[in-house]
Design a protein around this motif. Structure first.
Motif, mmCIF file in Angstrom:
data_model
loop_
_atom_site.group_PDB
_atom_site.id
_atom_site.type_symbol
_atom_site.label_atom_id
_atom_site.label_comp_id
_atom_site.label_asym_id
_atom_site.label_seq_id
_atom_site.Cartn_x
_atom_site.Cartn_y
_atom_site.Cartn_z
ATOM 1 N N TYR A 99 150.813 35.503 18.784
ATOM 2 C CA TYR A 99 150.040 34.336 19.223
ATOM 3 C C TYR A 99 148.811 34.728 20.037
ATOM 4 N N THR A 100 149.012 35.500 21.108
ATOM 5 C CA THR A 100 147.870 35.882 21.944
ATOM 6 C C THR A 100 146.863 36.669 21.117
ATOM 7 N N SER A 101 147.375 37.505 20.219
ATOM 8 C CA SER A 101 146.489 38.324 19.388
ATOM 9 C C SER A 101 145.657 37.467 18.439
ATOM 10 N N ILE A 102 146.271 36.464 17.850
ATOM 11 C CA ILE A 102 145.533 35.595 16.917
ATOM 12 C C ILE A 102 144.470 34.801 17.675
ATOM 13 N N ALA A 103 144.806 34.334 18.855
ATOM 14 C CA ALA A 103 143.805 33.607 19.654
ATOM 15 C C ALA A 103 142.598 34.513 19.933
ATOM 16 N N ALA A 104 142.867 35.761 20.290
ATOM 17 C CA ALA A 104 141.760 36.697 20.570
ATOM 18 C C ALA A 104 140.955 36.944 19.296
ATOM 19 N N ASP A 105 141.644 37.017 18.172
ATOM 20 C CA ASP A 105 140.957 37.242 16.898
ATOM 21 C C ASP A 105 140.050 36.057 16.545
ATOM 22 N N VAL A 106 140.540 34.850 16.782
ATOM 23 C CA VAL A 106 139.741 33.658 16.495
ATOM 24 C C VAL A 106 138.462 33.693 17.336
ATOM 25 N N LEU A 107 138.626 34.034 18.590
ATOM 26 C CA LEU A 107 137.471 34.107 19.483
ATOM 27 C C LEU A 107 136.492 35.193 19.030
ATOM 28 N N ALA A 108 137.021 36.355 18.686
ATOM 29 C CA ALA A 108 136.161 37.466 18.252
ATOM 30 C C ALA A 108 135.390 37.077 16.991
ATOM 31 N N ARG A 109 136.101 36.486 16.036
ATOM 32 C CA ARG A 109 135.439 36.087 14.782
ATOM 33 C C ARG A 109 134.410 34.994 15.025
ATOM 34 N N PHE A 110 134.736 34.074 15.914
ATOM 35 C CA PHE A 110 133.790 32.999 16.187
ATOM 36 C C PHE A 110 132.502 33.569 16.781
ATOM 37 N N LYS A 111 132.650 34.476 17.732
ATOM 38 C CA LYS A 111 131.469 35.049 18.386
ATOM 39 C C LYS A 111 130.627 35.846 17.387
ATOM 40 N N ARG A 112 131.276 36.560 16.470
ATOM 41 C CA ARG A 112 130.505 37.291 15.458
ATOM 42 C C ARG A 112 129.701 36.307 14.608
ATOM 43 N N LEU A 113 130.362 35.218 14.248
ATOM 44 C CA LEU A 113 129.730 34.191 13.431
ATOM 45 C C LEU A 113 128.552 33.556 14.170
ATOM 46 N N ASP A 114 128.626 33.612 15.496
ATOM 47 C CA ASP A 114 127.598 33.001 16.329
ATOM 48 C C ASP A 114 126.553 34.030 16.768
ATOM 49 N N GLY A 115 126.548 35.182 16.101
ATOM 50 C CA GLY A 115 125.461 36.132 16.328
ATOM 51 C C GLY A 115 125.690 37.161 17.424
ATOM 52 N N TYR A 116 126.915 37.270 17.916
ATOM 53 C CA TYR A 116 127.177 38.261 18.973
ATOM 54 C C TYR A 116 127.598 39.604 18.385
ATOM 55 N N ASP A 117 127.330 40.647 19.182
ATOM 56 C CA ASP A 117 127.856 41.965 18.900
ATOM 57 C C ASP A 117 129.196 42.010 19.643
ATOM 58 N N VAL A 118 130.293 41.996 18.879
ATOM 59 C CA VAL A 118 131.611 41.789 19.477
ATOM 60 C C VAL A 118 132.410 43.090 19.536
ATOM 61 N N PHE A 119 133.112 43.271 20.627
ATOM 62 C CA PHE A 119 134.109 44.338 20.715
ATOM 63 C C PHE A 119 135.449 43.666 20.993
ATOM 64 N N PHE A 120 136.362 43.801 20.056
ATOM 65 C CA PHE A 120 137.678 43.161 20.147
ATOM 66 C C PHE A 120 138.734 44.258 20.199
ATOM 67 N N LEU A 121 139.457 44.279 21.324
ATOM 68 C CA LEU A 121 140.420 45.356 21.574
ATOM 69 C C LEU A 121 141.851 44.841 21.637
#
Ligand code: ME8
Length: 511
Positions: free
Chosen positions: A24-46
């Motif tokens: 659960y926590t991992s999927i939430a972090a993944d959703v956030l990481a993917r959203f930020k990439r989609l919004d033009g950010y350079d994302v680091f997801f650990l």
């Protein structure tokens, strides 16, 4: 240059198999990481695994394995779980890696040089299950005379030489930090708990152990291993290449958000910023804590035999279905219950009916009645404009919800538009216009296709595979799937592939 965004999951203890709480926590972090990439950010997801400490050492002994062999095996299982949950993590850190041991030693030396660590002796209660020290007044006595921590974990009396971190000196500076950064701890109810805990006074924290060996040795005093939480929290820094300012990921620190469970808020919101400030390092910008899942209304536990394996859940219901359920069913910060009935209802009503049927009806009519080409945009009527405007507002609405990790509210906003689109298609009845007004029929189908494109674009972080299929069918090229790309309409007349259903209904297997 793109703005940077750094998001983390907790690193999970490798004492047992992954369960839905981890997923659960991992999927939430993944959703956030993917959203930020989609919004033009350079994302680091650990993400990664927490491999030292007494709890893991004990689990290895029970498995009859050498600790390193044991953690290698369990960590690999967590890595597999991450892949099966569709995580787009950029790194997977293990605390037994050399890069991490070096960084922990360096952080320790800095704390020591700054006079933040001193040698003493610890005498008090310790819960191995939580890897946490507790004060006498936090414990509850059970009828059999034993005591338990607030989490229910059994405690034992520990007496050993120990290094201490001067946490007591950080009370005022922590309170000032919370005050100056009200967004630092989420949700607000948890923030208040932390505030009152810190206002109650802090004791110096034992940060080394001598009664077992499975940990990172204290620099200059190898009879001690570092307290597993000092070791574990440092993972977030290790992965950025700290203290090398020229490391490729150095600019990602401070982290934008640590997503964690409510059980480990004290460590992240009190100890971690104190360690960092004491070492002269900036604290993370936000710690956002999630509530717990129960299963069919009961607490998940090995003894009840109701622990759910996330990969089994995916095999039964489908990956995007599970990801959607997790993010939609309960507010991120609150507790919630996972049940078969709730899963099936979300899948069949919201995915198969509301969204799946909308897409299928729209695309099938375009295929049949518009020569399988995206109809041209026409001057919108008031009703067209209302739907198109609502769809166009989704990126901004979603952006705001993502900032606060209110995933379920973001999805509710999307479903408002989906429901409006279903109302629109019923009222406009394009199938009836085919004979009477084919131009208007085409215009209506184009409005629906444009609304669907916005919907599918903002849903990509939640359901990457299904939304990729939907965008394929809508004729949206890969490079036009970002939030910014929504500003540019698709060209009229694009040939669309034959439509195929994206969300099958869940049907109970025959008994
Ligand atoms: O605490 N519902 O690791 P851990 C929701 N290694 N989330 C749950 C859950 C449940 N029933 N059970 C667990 C540790 N979680 C440390 C972390 S970080 C520097 C070190 C989730 O394997 C939740 O996110 O016990 C919780 O914080 C995490 O799993 C704890 O995993």
């Amino acid at each position: 240059m793109k703005p940077k965004f750094y998001v983390t999951t907790p690193i999970y203890y490798v004492n047992g198999a992954p369960h839905i709480g981890h997923a659960y926590t991992s999927i939430a972090a993944d959703v956030l990481a993917r959203f930020k990439r989609l919004d033009g950010y350079d994302v680091f997801f650990l993400t990664g695994t927490d491999e030292h400490g007494q709890k893991v050492e004990k689990a290895a002994a029970e498995a009859g394995l050498d600790p390193q062999a044991f953690v290698d095996k369990v960590s690999a299982d967590f890595r597999d779980m991450a892949a099966k949950m569709g995580l787009s993590n950029d790194d997977f850190i293990r605390t037994t890696e050399e890069r991490h041991k070096r960084v922990c030693a360096e952080l320790w030396r800095r704390l020591e040089q700054r006079g933040e660590i001193y040698l003493g002796a610890y005498e008090g209660w310790y819960a191995v299950r939580d890897e946490a020290f507790y004060d006498e007044d936090e414990l509850t006595a059970r009828p059999d005379g034993t005591r338990v921590a607030p989490s229910g974990a059994p405690v034992e009396w520990v007496r050993e030489p120990s290094y201490f971190f001067r946490l007591s000196q950080w009370q005022d500076r922590l309170l000032a930090h919370y005050e100056a950064h009200p967004e630092f701890i989420a949700p607000n109810s948890r923030r208040n708990e932390v505030l009152s805990f810190v206002r109650g006074g802090l004791r110096d924290l034992s940060v080394s152990r001598t009664s077992f060996r499975w940990g990172i040795p204290v620099p200059g005093d190898p009879a001690h291993v570092m307290y597993v939480w000092l070791d574990a929290l440092t993972n977030y820094l290790t992965a950025t290449g700290w203290p090398d300012e020229h490391a490729p990921r150095a600019a990602f620190w401070p982290a934008d958000v640590h997503l964690i469970g409510k059980d480990i808020l004290r460590f992240h919101a009190i100890y971690w910023p104190a360690f960092l400030m004491a070492a002269g390092v900036a604290p993370p910008k936000r710690v956002s804590s999630n509530g717990w899942w129960t299963v069919e209304g009961e607490k998940m536990s090995k003894s009840l035999g109701n622990v759910i394996e996330p990969r089994a859940l995916v095999a039964t219901y489908g990956l995007d279905q599970v990801r959607y359920f997790f993010m939609r069913e309960k507010p991120f910060g609150a507790d919630g219950s996972m049940s078969h009935a709730a899963l099936v209802s979300r899948i069949n009503v919201e995915l198969a009916n509301d969204l799946g049927n909308l897409a299928q009806r729209t695309l099938a009519q375009i295929a049949r009645n518009c020569d399988a080409r995206l109809p041209a945009r026409a001057g919108p009527t008031a009703e067209d404009a209302a739907l198109l405007d609502a769809a166009a507002a989704l990126p901004a609405l979603m952006r705001e919800r993502m900032e606060r990790q209110t995933f379920h509210e973001g999805l509710e906003e999307v479903w408002k538009v989906i429901r409006a689109a279903n109302g629109y298609i019923d009222r406009q009845a394009p199938w009836a216009l085919r004979k009477t007004d084919p131009a208007r029929m085409a215009a209506v189908l184009r409005v629906l296709a444009d609304a669907l494109r916005s919907i599918a674009t903002v849903l990509q972080p939640f359901m990457p595979d299904s939304m990729a299929k939907m965008l394929d069918q809508l004729g949206v090229p890969a490079e036009a799937r970002s939030l910014a790309a929504l500003a540019v309409p698709l060209p009229d007349g694009v040939a669309l592939p034959p439509p195929v259903g994206v969300f099958p209904r869940y049907v109970e297997p025959a008994a």
